[in-house]
Scaffold this active site. Structure first.
Site, PDB file in Angstrom:
ATOM      1  N   GLU A 173     -14.917 -24.441 -33.131  1.00  0.00           N
ATOM      2  CA  GLU A 173     -13.926 -25.508 -33.308  1.00  0.00           C
ATOM      3  C   GLU A 173     -14.489 -26.754 -33.990  1.00  0.00           C
ATOM      4  O   GLU A 173     -14.498 -27.855 -33.421  1.00  0.00           O
ATOM      5  CB  GLU A 173     -13.311 -25.880 -31.951  1.00  0.00           C
ATOM      6  CG  GLU A 173     -12.573 -24.730 -31.302  1.00  0.00           C
ATOM      7  CD  GLU A 173     -11.768 -25.136 -30.073  1.00  0.00           C
ATOM      8  OE1 GLU A 173     -11.855 -26.301 -29.664  1.00  0.00           O
ATOM      9  OE2 GLU A 173     -11.054 -24.285 -29.542  1.00  0.00           O
ATOM     10  N   GLU A 357      -9.773 -17.685 -28.620  1.00  0.00           N
ATOM     11  CA  GLU A 357      -9.387 -18.485 -27.441  1.00  0.00           C
ATOM     12  C   GLU A 357      -7.878 -18.613 -27.415  1.00  0.00           C
ATOM     13  O   GLU A 357      -7.240 -18.855 -28.441  1.00  0.00           O
ATOM     14  CB  GLU A 357      -9.950 -19.916 -27.484  1.00  0.00           C
ATOM     15  CG  GLU A 357     -11.386 -20.048 -27.141  1.00  0.00           C
ATOM     16  CD  GLU A 357     -11.861 -21.507 -27.115  1.00  0.00           C
ATOM     17  OE1 GLU A 357     -11.052 -22.416 -26.838  1.00  0.00           O
ATOM     18  OE2 GLU A 357     -13.048 -21.711 -27.396  1.00  0.00           O
TER      19      GLU A 357
END
Ligand code: IFM
Length: 450
Positions: A173, A357
């Site tokens: 991320e 995720e």
């Protein structure tokens, strides 16, 4: 299978299932066995930074509970476990001694062995936000050298684990690191540089580009970053709100997809920023990866604004919300639409997607002696899995799905109250109690594999 799930095994077959955690969020033991400090140690040790004042300890204490965690994963029947490796457990003192902490590496070595013995594929992430403080002191991700330090660290870890680990994620991320960590100061390192933070994107992508070939030299079959994306919705169809949505989409999504998949940055002139790339960087960044790690939680609705930023986030009308409230709306259709758009926009450049995720936090008690019936989480996961299946039916190649998270854990600046786990954790005792969503996921995986 649980009555709340609309999925039958046939639709799910072919997907590999995983659950995820990250080192700083679950390990605790911040000073054990020579671990060095990270920007998150500094962040949590500064009063006022974390909503409940917690410091990531003792928490799940996974550093001391490997066998218990792997037993939980075995009980779920997952194919893979996505965990992360703490850079400063491996190299505690970058810049000074640089020496390798074999004891820190031993922890991951054993974790890998226990996973393999349980027939679960280890899928480590090398960087999940816990930058060594010594690197931050010289600019952190604003400094190009950080990318080279990361590649050195990746090479050390691959040298120890590469005989058994074949599936790696490099960086996690980068959008959150750049936008929340360096632009807005909501996450470590807590800098509020606004658009001057954008060069941190390039250095993180470069870190991936330098490390991935090295991991492959050590036998990796997968060496990919994980990217967090959100579909950006304009608050209204006015020209100004549409333009605001376009700007946020550029820095939240296209700033990552374009360089990784086509080797160029989107037009950043509106932000007054030039990316600091040198000859050869873009080739490294755009080198093909085996998979595209895709993290998705929620869409973001924006309207135009005249403040420091040209956009402002607002609640998404009509959407149910998670424990984070109105800024975390539940809209699985936006995950499907994003996946389909990604596939249509990048075509053959897009490798198979792994949902690396997906999950949600809801208010839950700090302690429990019985199973928590987390129906809202089951509904969230189930509806997002439906979105994944719809995207697959529309032609998007998606090979895996990962729940965030195996365990309740330290949710960064939100501390302990935002619980994402399939398994409840008492943060004082470390006691683990599977929730109803654990049984739901277990049954779903069993049905998919039947
Ligand atoms: O807990 C985080 C994780 O570390 C990165 N992705 C989003 C999760 C939920 O906020």
């Amino acid at each position: 299978m649980d009555g709340t799930s609309p999925h039958d095994g046939r639709a799910l077959s072919g997907l590999r299932f995983s659950a995820a955690t990250a080192a700083f969020q679950v390990e605790g033991a911040r000073t054990a066995d020579g671990r060095g400090r990270t920007i998150w140690d500094d962040f949590v040790d500064t009063p006022g930074n974390v909503s409940d004042g917690s410091t990531a300890e003792p928490g799940p204490d996974s550093y001391h509970r490997v066998d218990e965690d792997i037993a939980l994963l075995s009980g779920l029947g997952v194919d893979r476990y996505r965990f992360s490796i703490s850079w400063t457990r491996v190299i505690p003192d970058i810049g000074a001694s640089q020496s390798i902490n074999e004891t820190g590496l031993d922890y991951y070595d054993r974790l890998v062995d226990v996973l393999l013995a349980a027939d679960i594929t280890p899928e480590p992430t090398l960087y999940h936000w816990d930058l060594p403080v010594a690197l931050e002191a010289v600019g952190g991700w604003l400094n190009r050298d950080t990318a080279h330090h990361f590649a050195d660290y990746a090479s050390v870890v691959a040298g120890r684990l590469g005989d058994r680990v074949r599936h790696w994620y490099t960086i996690n991320e980068p959008a959150s690191t750049s936008l929340q960590g360096y632009a807005l100061g909501e996450l470590a390192p807590g800098r509020a540089l606004l658009f001057d933070a954008l060069p941190t994107v390039h250095h993180q992508l470069l870190a991936h580009g330098l490390a991935a070939p090295m991991l492959r030299e050590h036998g990796a079959l997968q060496a990919a970053p994980t990217l967090n994306h959100s579909l950006i919705l304009p608050a209204t169809e006015t020209e100004t709100d549409l333009a605001a949505a376009g700007l946020l989409d550029a820095i939240m999504n296209r700033l990552f997809t374009d360089p990784l998949l086509v080797g160029e940055y989107p037009d950043l002139s509106a932000f007054g920023v030039q990316m600091p790339f040198a000859d050869g960087d873009m080739e490294l960044i755009a080198a093909p990866n085996e998979v595209y790690g895709f993290n998705y939680y929620n869409p973001i609705t924006v309207r135009s604004a005249d403040g420091e930023l040209p956009f402002e986030m607002v609640p998404t009308p009509g959407a149910a919300t998670t424990g984070f409230g109105p800024m975390w709306p539940i809209r699985p259709d936006t995950m499907r639409d994003f996946l389909i758009d990604l596939h249509e926009r990048y075509g053959a450049q897009l490798p198979p997607i792994i949902i690396s995720e997906n999950g949600a936090a809801f208010p839950e008690p700090e302690t429990t002696t019985t199973e928590i019936v987390d129906t809202e989480r089951i509904d969230y996961l189930s509806s997002h899995l439906s979105a994944v299946l719809e995207a697959k039916a529309a032609g998007v190649r998606i090979d895996g799905y990962t729940v965030w998270s195996l365990l309740d854990n330290f949710e960064w600046a939100e501390g302990w109250p935002q619980r994402f786990g399939l398994v409840h954790v008492d943060m004082n005792t470390g006691t683990r109690t599977p929730k109803a969503s654990y049984r739901w996921y277990r049954d779903l995986i069993a049905a998919a594999n039947a």
